[in-house]
Design a protein around this motif. Structure first.
Motif, PDB file in Angstrom:
ATOM      1  N   LEU A  60       0.819  -1.211   0.000  1.00 44.78           N
ATOM      2  CA  LEU A  60       0.000   0.000   0.000  1.00 44.78           C
ATOM      3  C   LEU A  60       0.853   1.261   0.000  1.00 44.78           C
ATOM      4  CD1 LEU A  60      -2.981  -0.858   2.366  1.00 44.78           C
ATOM      5  CD2 LEU A  60      -3.046  -0.448  -0.090  1.00 44.78           C
ATOM      6  N   ASP A  61       1.924   1.269   0.777  1.00 47.18           N
ATOM      7  CA  ASP A  61       2.802   2.438   0.811  1.00 47.18           C
ATOM      8  C   ASP A  61       3.439   2.692  -0.551  1.00 47.18           C
ATOM      9  OD1 ASP A  61       2.221   2.867   3.467  1.00 47.18           O
ATOM     10  OD2 ASP A  61       4.095   2.007   4.216  1.00 47.18           O
ATOM     11  N   VAL A  62       3.881   1.638  -1.194  1.00 47.25           N
ATOM     12  CA  VAL A  62       4.497   1.776  -2.515  1.00 47.25           C
ATOM     13  C   VAL A  62       3.459   2.266  -3.524  1.00 47.25           C
ATOM     14  CG1 VAL A  62       5.523   0.487  -4.432  1.00 47.25           C
ATOM     15  CG2 VAL A  62       6.340   0.117  -2.098  1.00 47.25           C
ATOM     16  N   SER A  63       2.251   1.755  -3.446  1.00 49.23           N
ATOM     17  CA  SER A  63       1.210   2.140  -4.412  1.00 49.23           C
ATOM     18  C   SER A  63       0.858   3.620  -4.314  1.00 49.23           C
ATOM     19  CB  SER A  63      -0.049   1.291  -4.228  1.00 49.23           C
ATOM     20  OG  SER A  63      -0.746   1.664  -3.063  1.00 49.23           O
ATOM     21  N   ASN A  65       2.762   6.050  -4.231  1.00 49.53           N
ATOM     22  CA  ASN A  65       3.699   6.863  -4.993  1.00 49.53           C
ATOM     23  C   ASN A  65       3.668   6.567  -6.493  1.00 49.53           C
ATOM     24  OD1 ASN A  65       4.684   8.101  -2.625  1.00 49.53           O
ATOM     25  ND2 ASN A  65       5.969   6.325  -2.235  1.00 49.53           N
ATOM     26  N   LEU A  66       2.743   5.744  -6.924  1.00 45.68           N
ATOM     27  CA  LEU A  66       2.683   5.352  -8.332  1.00 45.68           C
ATOM     28  C   LEU A  66       1.591   6.120  -9.067  1.00 45.68           C
ATOM     29  CD1 LEU A  66       3.098   1.494  -7.921  1.00 45.68           C
ATOM     30  CD2 LEU A  66       4.853   3.199  -8.352  1.00 45.68           C
ATOM     31  N   GLU A  67       1.792   6.275 -10.371  1.00 48.03           N
ATOM     32  CA  GLU A  67       0.830   7.023 -11.177  1.00 48.03           C
ATOM     33  C   GLU A  67       0.215   6.208 -12.308  1.00 48.03           C
ATOM     34  OE1 GLU A  67       2.795  10.527 -12.517  1.00 48.03           O
ATOM     35  OE2 GLU A  67       3.237  11.220 -10.497  1.00 48.03           O
ATOM     36  N   THR A  68       0.921   5.227 -12.824  1.00 49.46           N
ATOM     37  CA  THR A  68       0.395   4.443 -13.942  1.00 49.46           C
ATOM     38  C   THR A  68      -0.432   3.282 -13.413  1.00 49.46           C
ATOM     39  OG1 THR A  68       2.302   2.971 -14.057  1.00 49.46           O
ATOM     40  CG2 THR A  68       2.426   5.014 -15.347  1.00 49.46           C
ATOM     41  N   ASN A  69      -0.816   2.392 -14.309  1.00 47.75           N
ATOM     42  CA  ASN A  69      -1.596   1.219 -13.923  1.00 47.75           C
ATOM     43  C   ASN A  69      -0.811   0.262 -13.034  1.00 47.75           C
ATOM     44  OD1 ASN A  69      -3.689   2.221 -15.445  1.00 47.75           O
ATOM     45  ND2 ASN A  69      -3.246   0.969 -17.219  1.00 47.75           N
ATOM     46  N   ALA A  70       0.490   0.472 -12.917  1.00 48.10           N
ATOM     47  CA  ALA A  70       1.285  -0.356 -12.007  1.00 48.10           C
ATOM     48  C   ALA A  70       0.781  -0.210 -10.580  1.00 48.10           C
ATOM     49  CB  ALA A  70       2.756   0.037 -12.098  1.00 48.10           C
ATOM     50  N   LYS A  71       0.189   0.931 -10.278  1.00 46.42           N
ATOM     51  CA  LYS A  71      -0.375   1.165  -8.951  1.00 46.42           C
ATOM     52  C   LYS A  71      -1.431   0.116  -8.624  1.00 46.42           C
ATOM     53  CE  LYS A  71      -2.719   4.679  -6.246  1.00 46.42           C
ATOM     54  NZ  LYS A  71      -2.872   6.117  -6.091  1.00 46.42           N
ATOM     55  N   GLU A  72      -2.222  -0.234  -9.627  1.00 43.50           N
ATOM     56  CA  GLU A  72      -3.300  -1.206  -9.423  1.00 43.50           C
ATOM     57  C   GLU A  72      -2.750  -2.567  -8.997  1.00 43.50           C
ATOM     58  OE1 GLU A  72      -7.163  -3.086 -11.750  1.00 43.50           O
ATOM     59  OE2 GLU A  72      -5.899  -1.640 -12.793  1.00 43.50           O
ATOM     60  N   VAL A  73      -1.587  -2.933  -9.497  1.00 37.26           N
ATOM     61  CA  VAL A  73      -0.992  -4.223  -9.127  1.00 37.26           C
ATOM     62  C   VAL A  73      -0.731  -4.262  -7.625  1.00 37.26           C
ATOM     63  CG1 VAL A  73       1.012  -5.733  -9.410  1.00 37.26           C
ATOM     64  CG2 VAL A  73       0.044  -4.576 -11.401  1.00 37.26           C
ATOM     65  N   PHE A  74      -0.147  -3.200  -7.092  1.00 34.22           N
ATOM     66  CA  PHE A  74       0.187  -3.178  -5.668  1.00 34.22           C
ATOM     67  C   PHE A  74      -1.056  -3.059  -4.790  1.00 34.22           C
ATOM     68  CE2 PHE A  74       4.249  -2.360  -7.573  1.00 34.22           C
ATOM     69  CZ  PHE A  74       5.128  -3.014  -6.734  1.00 34.22           C
ATOM     70  N   VAL A  75      -2.039  -2.298  -5.249  1.00 28.04           N
ATOM     71  CA  VAL A  75      -3.285  -2.172  -4.485  1.00 28.04           C
ATOM     72  C   VAL A  75      -4.004  -3.516  -4.433  1.00 28.04           C
ATOM     73  CG1 VAL A  75      -5.571  -1.102  -4.453  1.00 28.04           C
ATOM     74  CG2 VAL A  75      -3.557   0.297  -4.918  1.00 28.04           C
ATOM     75  N   LEU A  76      -4.120  -4.175  -5.572  1.00 26.85           N
ATOM     76  CA  LEU A  76      -4.777  -5.487  -5.604  1.00 26.85           C
ATOM     77  C   LEU A  76      -4.018  -6.513  -4.763  1.00 26.85           C
ATOM     78  CD1 LEU A  76      -5.875  -5.836  -9.346  1.00 26.85           C
ATOM     79  CD2 LEU A  76      -7.350  -5.531  -7.350  1.00 26.85           C
ATOM     80  N   ALA A  77      -2.702  -6.487  -4.846  1.00 27.13           N
ATOM     81  CA  ALA A  77      -1.907  -7.438  -4.066  1.00 27.13           C
ATOM     82  C   ALA A  77      -2.162  -7.254  -2.575  1.00 27.13           C
ATOM     83  CB  ALA A  77      -0.424  -7.273  -4.382  1.00 27.13           C
ATOM     84  N   SER A  78      -2.263  -6.014  -2.123  1.00 25.72           N
ATOM     85  CA  SER A  78      -2.525  -5.776  -0.698  1.00 25.72           C
ATOM     86  C   SER A  78      -3.925  -6.236  -0.314  1.00 25.72           C
ATOM     87  CB  SER A  78      -2.328  -4.304  -0.346  1.00 25.72           C
ATOM     88  OG  SER A  78      -3.322  -3.508  -0.941  1.00 25.72           O
ATOM     89  N   ARG A  79      -4.899  -6.065  -1.213  1.00 24.22           N
ATOM     90  CA  ARG A  79      -6.260  -6.533  -0.929  1.00 24.22           C
ATOM     91  C   ARG A  79      -6.321  -8.056  -0.853  1.00 24.22           C
ATOM     92  NH1 ARG A  79      -9.423  -2.770  -5.158  1.00 24.22           N
ATOM     93  NH2 ARG A  79      -9.121  -0.792  -4.065  1.00 24.22           N
ATOM     94  N   TYR A  80      -5.657  -8.709  -1.800  1.00 29.75           N
ATOM     95  CA  TYR A  80      -5.688 -10.168  -1.830  1.00 29.75           C
ATOM     96  C   TYR A  80      -4.971 -10.777  -0.627  1.00 29.75           C
ATOM     97  CZ  TYR A  80      -7.273  -9.787  -6.692  1.00 29.75           C
ATOM     98  OH  TYR A  80      -7.977  -9.499  -7.834  1.00 29.75           O
ATOM     99  N   LEU A  81      -4.064 -10.029  -0.022  1.00 30.34           N
ATOM    100  CA  LEU A  81      -3.338 -10.544   1.143  1.00 30.34           C
ATOM    101  C   LEU A  81      -4.241 -10.785   2.342  1.00 30.34           C
ATOM    102  CD1 LEU A  81       0.095  -8.713   1.127  1.00 30.34           C
ATOM    103  CD2 LEU A  81      -0.296 -11.163   1.281  1.00 30.34           C
ATOM    104  N   GLU A  82      -5.437 -10.239   2.305  1.00 26.29           N
ATOM    105  CA  GLU A  82      -6.369 -10.451   3.411  1.00 26.29           C
ATOM    106  C   GLU A  82      -6.803 -11.911   3.505  1.00 26.29           C
ATOM    107  OE1 GLU A  82      -9.603  -7.671   3.385  1.00 26.29           O
ATOM    108  OE2 GLU A  82      -8.248  -5.988   3.046  1.00 26.29           O
ATOM    109  N   TYR A  83      -6.825 -12.607   2.361  1.00 23.97           N
ATOM    110  CA  TYR A  83      -7.301 -13.988   2.374  1.00 23.97           C
ATOM    111  C   TYR A  83      -6.430 -14.931   1.542  1.00 23.97           C
ATOM    112  CZ  TYR A  83      -9.467 -12.191  -1.890  1.00 23.97           C
ATOM    113  OH  TYR A  83      -9.682 -11.580  -3.093  1.00 23.97           O
TER     114      TYR A  83
END
Length: 143
Positions: A60-63, A65-83
């Motif tokens: 989430l912290d890394v995401s 600072n991102l501006e392109t669609n790469a941000k979505e990768v880190f956001v999704l990864a943090s969400r999926y880590l819940e389960y």
């Protein structure tokens, strides 16, 4: 009759130019995303090396600072880590994020999941270095 041919020819010409611009834009965006992903992985590496937060928080912290669609990768990864495990969440995030990256780029980024959250800190840092080296090759190829 000649006027209709010229109009059709003009329409085909304009459509072809637009298609070329769109294709060029996709390639430009891919290179930009790959560069940002490399920077993001380096930021992730620094964060886990010195601050040692949970992986979810680091994503989430890394995401932020991102501006392109790469941000979505880190956001999704943090969400999926819940389960999911870190390995599965990274893989799912890469597969489900809407990016300009090609399958070969995603395959390179999936290399990171092999040790993510499974080994000690040094093993994870080495895996991030390996992934960024492979990304350099992908960036060069994309150019």
């Amino acid at each position: 009759m000649i006027l209709i041919k010229w109009i059709i020819l003009g329409i085909v010409f304009v459509l072809t130019i637009n298609l070329g611009i769109q294709v060029a834009s996709q390639y430009r965006n891919r290179v930009q995303e790959l560069k940002e992903m490399k920077s993001a992985l380096n930021a992730f590496k620094t964060k886990i090396k010195y601050e040692r937060p949970p992986i979810k928080e680091a994503f989430l912290d890394v995401s932020n600072n991102l501006e392109t669609n790469a941000k979505e990768v880190f956001v999704l990864a943090s969400r999926y880590l819940e389960y999911e495990t870190a390995e599965n969440s990274w893989t799912k995030a890469l597969e489900n994020a809407d990016t300009y990256m090609l399958d070969e780029d995603i395959k390179v980024l999936k290399i990171l999941n092999k040790l993510l959250g499974k080994t000690d800190l040094e093993g994870q840092l080495n895996q991030i270095d390996l992934t960024t080296n492979f990304l350099d090759a992908q960036i060069a190829k994309a150019r």
